[in-house]
Enzyme design. Sequence first.
Site, PDB file in Angstrom:
ATOM      1  N   ASP A  13       0.817  -1.226   0.000  1.00 28.39           N
ATOM      2  CA  ASP A  13       0.000   0.000   0.000  1.00 28.39           C
ATOM      3  C   ASP A  13       0.843   1.265   0.000  1.00 28.39           C
ATOM      4  O   ASP A  13       0.447   2.285   0.555  1.00 28.39           O
ATOM      5  CB  ASP A  13      -0.959   0.014   1.211  1.00 28.39           C
ATOM      6  CG  ASP A  13      -1.756  -1.268   1.307  1.00 28.39           C
ATOM      7  OD1 ASP A  13      -2.251  -1.708   0.262  1.00 28.39           O
ATOM      8  OD2 ASP A  13      -1.862  -1.829   2.407  1.00 28.39           O
ATOM      9  N   LYS A  16       2.108   2.279  -5.102  1.00 26.00           N
ATOM     10  CA  LYS A  16       2.787   1.812  -6.319  1.00 26.00           C
ATOM     11  C   LYS A  16       1.957   2.065  -7.565  1.00 26.00           C
ATOM     12  O   LYS A  16       2.483   2.384  -8.617  1.00 26.00           O
ATOM     13  CB  LYS A  16       3.088   0.297  -6.225  1.00 26.00           C
ATOM     14  CG  LYS A  16       4.067  -0.072  -5.144  1.00 26.00           C
ATOM     15  CD  LYS A  16       4.224  -1.583  -5.041  1.00 26.00           C
ATOM     16  CE  LYS A  16       3.015  -2.287  -4.509  1.00 26.00           C
ATOM     17  NZ  LYS A  16       2.698  -2.032  -3.100  1.00 26.00           N
ATOM     18  N   GLY A  40      -4.385  -4.165  -4.393  1.00 24.48           N
ATOM     19  CA  GLY A  40      -5.353  -3.189  -4.887  1.00 24.48           C
ATOM     20  C   GLY A  40      -4.600  -1.929  -5.242  1.00 24.48           C
ATOM     21  O   GLY A  40      -4.107  -1.233  -4.367  1.00 24.48           O
ATOM     22  N   HIS A  41      -4.438  -1.664  -6.521  1.00 27.37           N
ATOM     23  CA  HIS A  41      -3.695  -0.480  -6.957  1.00 27.37           C
ATOM     24  C   HIS A  41      -4.682   0.585  -7.415  1.00 27.37           C
ATOM     25  O   HIS A  41      -5.379   0.416  -8.411  1.00 27.37           O
ATOM     26  CB  HIS A  41      -2.725  -0.840  -8.089  1.00 27.37           C
ATOM     27  CG  HIS A  41      -1.604  -1.715  -7.611  1.00 27.37           C
ATOM     28  ND1 HIS A  41      -0.764  -2.387  -8.439  1.00 27.37           N
ATOM     29  CD2 HIS A  41      -1.194  -2.004  -6.361  1.00 27.37           C
ATOM     30  CE1 HIS A  41       0.124  -3.066  -7.718  1.00 27.37           C
ATOM     31  NE2 HIS A  41      -0.133  -2.843  -6.461  1.00 27.37           N
ATOM     32  N   GLN A 224       2.088  -5.816  -3.221  1.00 31.63           N
ATOM     33  CA  GLN A 224       2.485  -5.892  -1.810  1.00 31.63           C
ATOM     34  C   GLN A 224       3.824  -5.152  -1.587  1.00 31.63           C
ATOM     35  O   GLN A 224       4.115  -4.221  -2.309  1.00 31.63           O
ATOM     36  CB  GLN A 224       2.546  -7.345  -1.312  1.00 31.63           C
ATOM     37  CG  GLN A 224       1.178  -8.016  -1.215  1.00 31.63           C
ATOM     38  CD  GLN A 224       0.694  -8.606  -2.508  1.00 31.63           C
ATOM     39  OE1 GLN A 224       1.445  -9.247  -3.219  1.00 31.63           O
ATOM     40  NE2 GLN A 224      -0.556  -8.399  -2.836  1.00 31.63           N
TER      41      GLN A 224
HETATM   42  P1  IMP Z   1      -2.452 -12.738   1.613  1.00 32.60           P
HETATM   43  O1  IMP Z   1      -1.536 -12.106   0.626  1.00 32.60           O
HETATM   44  O2  IMP Z   1      -3.897 -12.499   1.309  1.00 32.60           O
HETATM   45  O3  IMP Z   1      -2.128 -14.168   1.842  1.00 32.60           O
HETATM   46  O4  IMP Z   1      -2.221 -12.005   3.020  1.00 32.60           O
HETATM   47  C1  IMP Z   1      -0.998 -12.133   3.732  1.00 32.60           C
HETATM   48  C2  IMP Z   1      -0.626 -10.822   4.411  1.00 32.60           C
HETATM   49  O5  IMP Z   1      -0.283  -9.882   3.403  1.00 32.60           O
HETATM   50  C3  IMP Z   1      -1.758 -10.198   5.221  1.00 32.60           C
HETATM   51  O6  IMP Z   1      -1.195  -9.499   6.310  1.00 32.60           O
HETATM   52  C4  IMP Z   1      -2.355  -9.211   4.249  1.00 32.60           C
HETATM   53  O7  IMP Z   1      -3.040  -8.162   4.898  1.00 32.60           O
HETATM   54  C5  IMP Z   1      -1.108  -8.726   3.546  1.00 32.60           C
HETATM   55  N1  IMP Z   1      -1.379  -8.227   2.192  1.00 32.60           N
HETATM   56  C6  IMP Z   1      -1.681  -8.929   1.090  1.00 32.60           C
HETATM   57  N2  IMP Z   1      -1.849  -8.126   0.032  1.00 32.60           N
HETATM   58  C7  IMP Z   1      -1.653  -6.887   0.476  1.00 32.60           C
HETATM   59  C8  IMP Z   1      -1.649  -5.602  -0.168  1.00 32.60           C
HETATM   60  O8  IMP Z   1      -1.862  -5.452  -1.375  1.00 32.60           O
HETATM   61  N3  IMP Z   1      -1.373  -4.546   0.633  1.00 32.60           N
HETATM   62  C9  IMP Z   1      -1.095  -4.678   1.949  1.00 32.60           C
HETATM   63  N4  IMP Z   1      -1.070  -5.835   2.586  1.00 32.60           N
HETATM   64  C10 IMP Z   1      -1.347  -6.935   1.852  1.00 32.60           C
END
Ligand code: IMP
Length: 428
Positions: A13, A16, A40-41, A224
Amino acid sequence: MPVTVILGCQWGDEGKGKVVDLLGQRADVVARYQGGANAGHTIVWGNRSFVLHLIPSGIFTADTTCVIGNGVVIDPAALSREIAAVERLGYHVKGRLHISLGAHLILPYHKALEKAREAARAQRAIGTTGRGIGPAYVDKAARTGIRVVDLLCADTLSAKVRANVKEKNALLRHVHSSTELDAEAILSEVIKVRAAFAPLATDTTALLLRALAADRHILAEGAQGALLDVDFGTYPYVTSSHPTVGGACTGLGIPPSAISEVIGIAKAYCTRVGNGPFPTELSGMIGDHLRSHGQEYGATTGRPRRCGWLDLVALRYANAINGVTELAVTKLDVLSGLDLVRVCTGYRIGAERTDQFPTDAQALRDAAPIYTTLAGWNEDIRGIRTYGALPQTARDLVAFIARGTGKPVGMISTGPRRSETIRVRINP
Ligand code: IMP
């Protein structure tokens, strides 16, 4: 200069999407290399905004070729919805979006298993986005995953879906006491949506290598952030892929020697969504200020993000493992109105002072931040486009970040719109 990698240097977040959207205007190809619809971009232009989860941010720049690489895990239903939504906005997708035949699919049993596993972890839950990301990468590593290429052959697809559902149902029933899924229903859903994107499936590595040979500029877009990397992040509170620079090579099939630039994105403060250690986390008024002024709510799940001061220990670590060549500092405007701004420059762990980032979650949980305090500013700096127009204290903060990380700052974001950006070169 063939490949620029754009990646997050915090816990995701970082903004990007905006930077990729902006730099994508001078790129020939924008290629997403890992993660899935957990990302989510948010792209804002004029009065319009759109949140992309799977399609690279370059889709909103006419003539840019977009690639979803083999390192991405694709929820077919989510992708077909996103393609339709982008087309409704009047942008062409066919002929511009290319999807790797080697990318793995996320199917309903991945989400069901993730839900059951998170529930079983109870207090130790990761706090995932619930998009089935982890279980899909598990299947990839276990060599039971279903790939985009399998969509092209109905018999292979049916056999693989049935075998996987049988295995997952045994887990759901016997391990998690959860509801079983119907293989035929899953299959018919996949077959229904595959028409939307199966024609876009291709050998994207060959496409990218051709682009490299023609000296085209490729922008590799990470999702991420480095601190969520499955190897280099705060394991187990991580995502299941490689947002770090190596992920761009393995997630696209481009050689490391083709990468000429690595742009690290960092907010002027930190956020984290989901569980896991976060040394500079703030509760109280300043945390609330960052959350409300920065609209720090998950673009994918809507969850409120945890907010805290900028952490240079973590940022230096992210810069080092990614070979960051230049930083983009985003959301500087969110700090407006704070009397003082703190920046973490070291940790105290027990009696020891360290400037090394411990990736062991327990050690990081024990780390107490050591802060340098800088003066804040009251002026609203939203939308400022030149460095000289920033208040001196805001410039001091940017210079402090450059000095404290040893990296030049090449871009400062002062608002979500493309235009709300300062291009600079602040050397350490
Ligand atoms: P997962 O990617 O859904 O398996 O989540 C694993 C961890 O990564 C969790 O703490 C999520 O909140 C975090 N996470 C996954 N995608 C994002 C993102 O796009 N932004 C921020 N945190 C993320």
